[in-house]
Design a protein around this motif. Structure first.
Motif, mmCIF file in Angstrom:
data_model
loop_
_atom_site.group_PDB
_atom_site.id
_atom_site.type_symbol
_atom_site.label_atom_id
_atom_site.label_comp_id
_atom_site.label_asym_id
_atom_site.label_seq_id
_atom_site.Cartn_x
_atom_site.Cartn_y
_atom_site.Cartn_z
ATOM 1 N N HIS A 1 -20.419 53.962 2.991
ATOM 2 C CA HIS A 1 -21.227 54.860 1.285
ATOM 3 C C HIS A 1 -20.639 56.186 1.540
ATOM 4 N N ARG A 2 -20.105 56.687 0.171
ATOM 5 C CA ARG A 2 -19.764 57.941 -0.055
ATOM 6 C C ARG A 2 -20.313 58.643 -0.814
ATOM 7 N N PHE A 3 -20.731 59.438 -1.355
ATOM 8 C CA PHE A 3 -21.249 60.050 -2.188
ATOM 9 C C PHE A 3 -21.073 61.990 -2.447
ATOM 10 N N ARG A 4 -21.375 62.644 -2.964
ATOM 11 C CA ARG A 4 -21.763 63.691 -2.509
ATOM 12 C C ARG A 4 -23.216 64.207 -2.823
ATOM 13 N N ALA A 5 -23.484 65.223 -1.775
ATOM 14 C CA ALA A 5 -25.361 65.812 -1.725
ATOM 15 C C ALA A 5 -24.990 67.378 -1.032
ATOM 16 N N ARG A 6 -25.956 67.548 -1.835
ATOM 17 C CA ARG A 6 -25.718 68.975 -0.874
ATOM 18 C C ARG A 6 -27.019 68.407 0.464
ATOM 19 N N THR A 7 -26.816 68.865 1.947
ATOM 20 C CA THR A 7 -27.274 68.763 2.704
ATOM 21 C C THR A 7 -28.236 69.690 3.806
ATOM 22 N N GLY A 8 -29.218 69.259 3.706
ATOM 23 C CA GLY A 8 -29.782 70.049 5.257
ATOM 24 C C GLY A 8 -30.587 71.891 4.792
ATOM 25 N N GLY A 9 -30.111 71.779 2.850
ATOM 26 C CA GLY A 9 -30.224 72.679 2.658
ATOM 27 C C GLY A 9 -29.567 73.719 2.350
ATOM 28 N N ALA A 10 -28.027 73.211 2.824
ATOM 29 C CA ALA A 10 -26.477 74.085 2.683
ATOM 30 C C ALA A 10 -26.141 74.631 0.987
ATOM 31 N N GLY A 11 -26.320 74.937 0.174
ATOM 32 C CA GLY A 11 -26.057 75.559 -1.162
ATOM 33 C C GLY A 11 -25.321 75.327 -1.964
ATOM 34 N N GLU A 12 -24.509 74.186 -1.174
ATOM 35 C CA GLU A 12 -23.014 73.938 -2.243
ATOM 36 C C GLU A 12 -22.637 72.156 -1.956
ATOM 37 N N VAL A 13 -22.855 71.514 -2.692
ATOM 38 C CA VAL A 13 -22.720 69.692 -2.772
ATOM 39 C C VAL A 13 -21.240 69.778 -1.791
ATOM 40 N N ALA A 14 -21.136 68.990 -0.907
ATOM 41 C CA ALA A 14 -20.161 68.448 -0.145
ATOM 42 C C ALA A 14 -20.379 66.867 -0.383
ATOM 43 N N PRO A 15 -18.677 66.472 0.326
ATOM 44 C CA PRO A 15 -19.144 65.576 -0.338
ATOM 45 C C PRO A 15 -19.343 64.518 1.757
ATOM 46 N N VAL A 16 -19.649 63.828 1.415
ATOM 47 C CA VAL A 16 -20.202 62.686 2.893
ATOM 48 C C VAL A 16 -19.909 61.947 2.685
ATOM 49 N N SER A 17 -19.308 60.714 4.061
ATOM 50 C CA SER A 17 -19.451 59.249 4.192
ATOM 51 C C SER A 17 -20.421 58.931 4.923
ATOM 52 N N LEU A 18 -20.758 57.252 5.315
ATOM 53 C CA LEU A 18 -21.077 57.418 6.368
ATOM 54 C C LEU A 18 -20.926 55.618 6.249
ATOM 55 N N ARG A 19 -20.633 55.477 7.704
ATOM 56 C CA ARG A 19 -20.677 53.840 8.315
ATOM 57 C C ARG A 19 -22.620 53.120 8.401
ATOM 58 N N VAL A 20 -22.314 51.941 7.314
ATOM 59 C CA VAL A 20 -23.747 51.523 7.712
ATOM 60 C C VAL A 20 -23.738 50.381 7.885
ATOM 61 N N THR A 21 -24.999 50.039 8.748
ATOM 62 C CA THR A 21 -24.800 48.563 8.793
ATOM 63 C C THR A 21 -26.403 48.638 8.472
ATOM 64 N N THR A 22 -26.608 47.195 7.823
ATOM 65 C CA THR A 22 -27.677 47.366 7.155
ATOM 66 C C THR A 22 -28.452 45.324 7.145
ATOM 67 N N ILE A 23 -29.811 45.420 8.225
ATOM 68 C CA ILE A 23 -29.817 43.225 7.592
ATOM 69 C C ILE A 23 -31.086 43.379 7.138
ATOM 70 N N TYR A 24 -30.865 42.258 6.952
ATOM 71 C CA TYR A 24 -32.052 41.637 6.041
ATOM 72 C C TYR A 24 -32.572 40.762 6.199
ATOM 73 N N ARG A 25 -33.652 40.397 6.106
ATOM 74 C CA ARG A 25 -34.377 39.163 6.451
ATOM 75 C C ARG A 25 -34.560 38.988 5.102
ATOM 76 N N ARG A 26 -34.889 37.405 4.958
ATOM 77 C CA ARG A 26 -35.933 36.697 3.814
ATOM 78 C C ARG A 26 -37.104 36.680 4.139
ATOM 79 N N GLU A 27 -38.031 37.022 3.538
ATOM 80 C CA GLU A 27 -39.748 37.520 3.515
ATOM 81 C C GLU A 27 -40.434 36.179 3.118
ATOM 82 N N ASN A 28 -41.890 36.554 2.828
ATOM 83 C CA ASN A 28 -42.268 35.740 1.896
ATOM 84 C C ASN A 28 -42.299 35.874 0.718
ATOM 85 N N ASP A 29 -41.610 37.317 0.366
ATOM 86 C CA ASP A 29 -42.084 38.151 -0.667
ATOM 87 C C ASP A 29 -40.276 38.505 -1.358
ATOM 88 N N GLY A 30 -39.100 37.392 -0.152
ATOM 89 C CA GLY A 30 -38.146 38.033 -0.734
ATOM 90 C C GLY A 30 -37.028 38.347 -0.076
#
Length: 141
Positions: A89-118
């Motif tokens: 995931h890549r985006f630009r944002a202010r992080t931790g109260g920083a004054g300026e927007v900066a690039p952010v890159s994250l390695r993300v693993t997401t696991i999903y499960r089918r439950e009764n509502d989807g």
């Protein structure tokens, strides 16, 4: 019931709100069961819906003015009841109260499960490791 592809699209749209500091659209997609887990870059892993909600809400307070959110799919697989995605995931944002927007890159693993509502998110792990690092970087001093 939402299909897996629709669930991941909804999650990615919700992340656009998250990087603006609004955790609610993402939190609505999580499993409310006790085995839900979250390991975000702002703290130790947590388990259980209440802990996930608290950690997710706290993480959103550390991000503001997010923009240019993109997803690079590395791998994904789904069965009838369980699925995962590994993405950058890549985006630009202010992080931790920083004054300026900066690039952010994250390695993300997401696991999903089918439950009764989807499809629901049952686990998410995100960290800033998106490129090669020296082996010494894992040693704790």
């Amino acid at each position: 019931m939402t299909g897996f592809g629709e669930a991941t699209e909804q999650y990615h749209r919700a992340l656009e709100a998250f990087i603006q500091g609004d955790p609610e659209p993402v939190l609505k997609l999580w499993s409310k069961r006790d085995d839900a887990t979250l390991a975000n870059p702002f703290g130790p892993p947590v388990r259980g819906w209440e802990a996930v909600r608290e950690a997710g809400t706290r993480a959103a307070t550390q991000i503001a003015d997010g923009e240019a959110f993109t997803v690079e799919l590395v791998s994904a697989y789904a069965t009838t009841d369980l699925a995962y995605e590994l993405e950058i995931h890549r985006f630009r944002a202010r992080t931790g109260g920083a004054g300026e927007v900066a690039p952010v890159s994250l390695r993300v693993t997401t696991i999903y499960r089918r439950e009764n509502d989807g499809w629901r998110i049952v686990h998410r792990h995100a960290d800033p490791i998106t490129g090669e690092r020296p082996v010494e970087s894992v040693a704790q001093s």
